[in-house]
Design an enzyme around this catalytic site. Structure first.
Site, mmCIF file in Angstrom:
data_model
loop_
_atom_site.group_PDB
_atom_site.id
_atom_site.type_symbol
_atom_site.label_atom_id
_atom_site.label_comp_id
_atom_site.label_asym_id
_atom_site.label_seq_id
_atom_site.Cartn_x
_atom_site.Cartn_y
_atom_site.Cartn_z
ATOM 1 N NE ARG A 1 -26.511 -29.189 -64.409
ATOM 2 C CZ ARG A 1 -27.630 -29.483 -65.079
ATOM 3 N NH1 ARG A 1 -28.163 -30.688 -64.976
ATOM 4 N NH2 ARG A 1 -28.220 -28.592 -65.837
ATOM 5 C CE1 TYR A 2 -24.008 -32.649 -60.294
ATOM 6 C CE2 TYR A 2 -25.855 -33.537 -61.544
ATOM 7 C CZ TYR A 2 -25.357 -32.655 -60.596
ATOM 8 O OH TYR A 2 -26.205 -31.782 -59.961
ATOM 9 N NE ARG B 1 -24.604 -38.459 -61.447
ATOM 10 C CZ ARG B 1 -24.530 -37.844 -60.267
ATOM 11 N NH1 ARG B 1 -25.604 -37.305 -59.728
ATOM 12 N NH2 ARG B 1 -23.415 -37.809 -59.595
ATOM 13 C CB CYS C 1 -45.823 -34.231 -70.160
ATOM 14 S SG CYS C 1 -44.113 -33.705 -69.945
ATOM 15 C CB CYS D 1 -45.943 -29.560 -63.775
ATOM 16 S SG CYS D 1 -45.965 -31.352 -63.563
ATOM 17 C CB CYS E 1 -42.694 -27.762 -66.056
ATOM 18 S SG CYS E 1 -41.469 -28.715 -66.985
ATOM 19 N NE ARG F 1 -35.084 -30.700 -68.816
ATOM 20 C CZ ARG F 1 -34.887 -31.794 -68.091
ATOM 21 N NH1 ARG F 1 -35.899 -32.597 -67.831
ATOM 22 N NH2 ARG F 1 -33.686 -32.095 -67.628
ATOM 23 C CG ASP G 1 -35.408 -25.788 -60.712
ATOM 24 O OD1 ASP G 1 -34.437 -25.718 -59.944
ATOM 25 O OD2 ASP G 1 -35.858 -26.863 -61.155
ATOM 26 C CG ASP H 1 -30.988 -28.843 -59.981
ATOM 27 O OD1 ASP H 1 -29.838 -29.276 -60.191
ATOM 28 O OD2 ASP H 1 -31.998 -29.560 -59.957
ATOM 29 C CE LYS I 1 -30.965 -32.800 -58.126
ATOM 30 N NZ LYS I 1 -30.240 -33.256 -59.334
#
Length: 344
Positions: free
Chosen positions: A87-88, A91, A100, A104, A107, A109, A270, A307, A314
């Site tokens: 995205r950037y 990085r 996981c 959560c 989440c 995702r 999100d 985001d 972000k």
């Protein structure tokens, strides 16, 4: 090692839900992964407390709105090869695994993780990821995420370090994880040693949302990482019913810095499916964030961020401390909320 509570029957047996046969909860569990680690179970005082609310499934997850999306921050639009998000310019994110230790309920995702999720990257897919990084010299940081990348064995982590050792333009390596607090027994000497990639600056970014997540065992795991020279950052999500008051946020970030974790981001939630009950208005979040100023050291206050949907990136959404008066004078707000003319 005690297994996590990964079924509705197990959650009912632990007193975390009333009825494993509840049709709404069965529908939630059929769609989204469920697991609560023994360490986090021990931190839950009652079924609706801030720890339980993060991890125990709720019928509220069946509600959705048109604004919500299975890919709320637009990862797919920035995925040139499977498992890598660019995205950037400087990085990349690498989603090594979709497993996981704990799942959560908010989440972003949540449609991709868990036993029925997208799975781990295969060797050919991982080869394509490193090939992409190698031919893009603007990439200076690789962020391993998932799922939770610290679910990998030390042997597999060492192999990743060997691959990055041959890519000199990558200088920073970051691991996004909940493991140190939710499954601290995984932070072994072998795993810590494997995280120290030669020639790279190595970071672990801890995800935590409430001070009570910091058990004695979790604190010891963080100490092992810090004393081995692994830099620790923190990120949190602002969540209704978990940390949506100034005192809860203050205690969380103070607990982080007391454990040598520097808070970096406080994320606005999100627009993931079935998470509306966690979200609060941005203006309320700004007021909560502003209330921390003067109540915590500067290095203990993270940036409040959003985001943007669609993969736009972000952005900081902190409360504004500067305004222009009707007389075109600069005014600055102090930590208690009073505006003052500034002669600049």
């Amino acid at each position: 090692m005690t297994k996590p509570l990964a079924t509705l029957d197990a959650l009912e047996g632990a007193g975390l839900i009333a009825d494993a046969e509840d049709p709404a909860l069965r529908a939630v569990a059929a769609r989204y992964a469920v697991a609560v680690t023994p360490t986090m179970r021990a931190q839950i005082a009652k079924p609706d407390d801030p720890i339980a609310r993060q991890f125990v499934p709720s019928a509220a997850e069946l509600a959705s709105s048109p604004a919500e999306s299975p890919d709320p921050i637009g990862d797919h639009a920035h995925t040139p090869v499977k498992g890598l998000v660019h995205r950037y310019p400087d990085r990349v994110l690498v989603k090594l695994t979709h497993t996981c230790p704990i799942y959560c309920r908010f989440c972003f995702r949540r449609e991709m993780v868990g036993p029925s999720g997208d799975g781990n990257l295969t060797p050919p897919e991982l080869e394509a990821v490193f090939a992409y990084i190698a031919v893009n010299p603007e990439i200076v940081e690789v962020i391993f995420t998932g799922g939770d990348p610290l679910m990998l064995s030390p042997r597999r982590v060492v192999e990743l370090g060997k691959r990055l050792a041959h890519i000199p333009h990558v200088r920073l390596v970051r691991w996004h994880s909940r493991v140190p607090l939710v499954a601290p027994e995984r932070i072994t000497k072998a795993l810590i040693s494997s995280l120290k990639f030669p020639g790279k600056a190595n970071y672990v970014t801890l995800h935590a949302n409430h001070a009570r997540e910091f058990s004695e065992q979790g604190g010891a795991a963080l100490a092992r990482l810090a004393e081995a020279g692994i830099a620790l950052l923190g990120q949190s999500v602002l969540l209704r019913g978990v940390n949506d008051n100034p005192e809860a946020l203050r205690e969380l970030f103070l607990e982080m810095v007391a454990n040598r974790v520097t808070p970096a981001y406080l994320h606005h939630p999100d627009l993931a499916p079935g998470t509306a009950h966690f979200r609060l208005p941005i203006t309320e979040g700004q007021a909560l964030h502003a209330a921390l100023r003067g109540k915590l050291p500067g290095h203990a206050i993270p940036t409040y961020v959003l985001d943007l949907p669609g993969g736009l990136g972000k952005v900081p959404i902190n409360a504004n401390y500067l305004r222009i008066s009707p007389l075109d004078e600069i005014e600055i707000r102090d930590p208690v909320g009073t505006w003052h003319r500034y002669p600049g």
